[in-house]
Design an enzyme around this catalytic site. Sequence first.
Site, PDB file in Angstrom:
ATOM      1  N   LYS A  77     -53.274  47.274 -28.698  1.00  0.00           N
ATOM      2  CA  LYS A  77     -52.679  47.323 -30.032  1.00  0.00           C
ATOM      3  C   LYS A  77     -53.726  47.166 -31.109  1.00  0.00           C
ATOM      4  O   LYS A  77     -53.501  47.528 -32.243  1.00  0.00           O
ATOM      5  CB  LYS A  77     -51.548  46.312 -30.219  1.00  0.00           C
ATOM      6  CG  LYS A  77     -51.569  45.119 -29.354  1.00  0.00           C
ATOM      7  CD  LYS A  77     -50.379  44.220 -29.676  1.00  0.00           C
ATOM      8  CE  LYS A  77     -50.218  43.214 -28.579  1.00  0.00           C
ATOM      9  NZ  LYS A  77     -48.981  42.730 -28.241  1.00  0.00           N
ATOM     10  N   ARG A  78     -54.885  46.648 -30.740  1.00  0.00           N
ATOM     11  CA  ARG A  78     -55.930  46.485 -31.740  1.00  0.00           C
ATOM     12  C   ARG A  78     -56.774  47.742 -31.924  1.00  0.00           C
ATOM     13  O   ARG A  78     -57.568  47.851 -32.844  1.00  0.00           O
ATOM     14  CB  ARG A  78     -56.826  45.300 -31.373  1.00  0.00           C
ATOM     15  CG  ARG A  78     -56.193  43.966 -31.737  1.00  0.00           C
ATOM     16  CD  ARG A  78     -56.916  42.808 -31.101  1.00  0.00           C
ATOM     17  NE  ARG A  78     -56.872  42.898 -29.642  1.00  0.00           N
ATOM     18  CZ  ARG A  78     -55.830  42.508 -28.917  1.00  0.00           C
ATOM     19  NH1 ARG A  78     -54.779  41.996 -29.502  1.00  0.00           N
ATOM     20  NH2 ARG A  78     -55.828  42.637 -27.599  1.00  0.00           N
TER      21      ARG A  78
END
Length: 487
Positions: free
Chosen positions: A256-257
């Site tokens: 998600k980063r």
Amino acid sequence: MIRVRFCPSPTGNPHVGLVRTALFNWAFARHHQGTLVFRIEDTDAARDSEESYTQLLDSLRWLGLDWDEGPETGGPHAPYRQSQRMDIYRDVAARLLDAGHAYHCYCTTEELETRRDAARAAGRPSGYDGHCRELTAEQAEAYRAEGREAIVRFRMPDEPITFTDLVRGELTFTPENVPDYGIVRANGFPLYTLVNPVDDALMEITHVLRGEDLLSSTPRQIALYKALIDLGVAKEIPAFGHLPYVMGEGNKKLSKRDPQASLNLYRERGFLPEGLLNYLSLLGWSFSADQDVFTIPEMVERFEIADVNANPARFDLKKAESINGDHIRMLDVKAFTAACEPWLRAPHANWEPEEFDQAAWEAIAPHAQTRLTVLSEITANVDFLFRREPVEDEASWQKAMKGDPAALLTTARAKLEAADWTSPESLKEAVLAAGEEHGLKLGKAQAPVRVAVTGRTVGLPLFESLEVLGKDRTLARIDAALAKLAG
Ligand code: GLU
Ligand code: ZN
């Protein structure tokens, strides 16, 4: 009656993995005329934020993924934010303790770690060892007298747990791989492990579709579900389906980063919601063997969870862009014209707001619609129409102004001045004829004209662009280029 849920935690910015999960749940619900419950799992005050919550709602609305029950919509199981349901969890935890499905565990983190390391070293399973499973009242009292605080731990059954995953088929987990686990923190706060299945039970969820990263929590949740059925809290265990991992660059799981994973990036670049959803639907599912581009209603009509593939899916930005371009082409021209306006009217570097010309935009829009992959590309394609001064792009200038560009431009200017400006065809003939006089094919003759007028070597179809720009401004741009060439 099918009931599915989308239940993100409001931490950070929405990412494509989350959107894929939302999409599959939504499509499944819509395909079966079921109900999509949108629930906010905000029980982690340290990580959850109101900003992230607002973004989640805004993102789903932008994507057109509507929910039947949830925040702002309400429904029979309100509230749909877990932070507002704490009493429910406290009550269920107490009942689980009373019935012996859960127990207090007084082990400290250090003790757990020491025993885990020892178990590992001895080659034994390293999960919780059941130390506090059968404490007597006196032992518990003694621990409390030491000042220890207890977490609540769920008692896993001693037999294997088997279920049929809707995507992966039959799976079995043995007890040594699924030890007793915490459901309430020592400070009294309930954990995801408790609140997620409790709410699934109370909200009568029939199908849990979620990412493969959550597969290991499924046997725990099934066991907890059985206990909830025993208490009369749950009616039946839902079906589970785990959506495959999405792999990013270098065949690593898309995190998600990862900047590529941020939904906001796709919005800012001008993906259409339907283009992005079309692409994301292909991460683990396919429409047909020979068709990758389809509308969202078409997807809903075909979507079956049994067709989801268990193998990891690969995220391919180029393919996402190409599919989005196809969706741009599928818009009717009015919708396209309107969809670009946020980019055209936003304050930006390409032109001053007062230079923007709606009529010129509407005239050029059909030519832009055939070539964009994302809407944000529109500004560099049409800025030459709106700026009073010529667009300057040094690299384009160097590339196009080769040989004797001044001679060519002088001839082209004369022929354009004499041309019939009511059709792009006659403008093309003018440039073609100018090229012939200088021994140049159309492509070579066109390049300096294009850079003089639009500033760039690539852009919209040239003669249509000249027509929209108009005779006077076209000739003035050529004059300016000739002046620049003359130094
Ligand atoms: N709040 C959980 C998450 O975002 C939901 C997981 C689930 O679907 O059960 O990971
Ligand atoms: Zn313990």
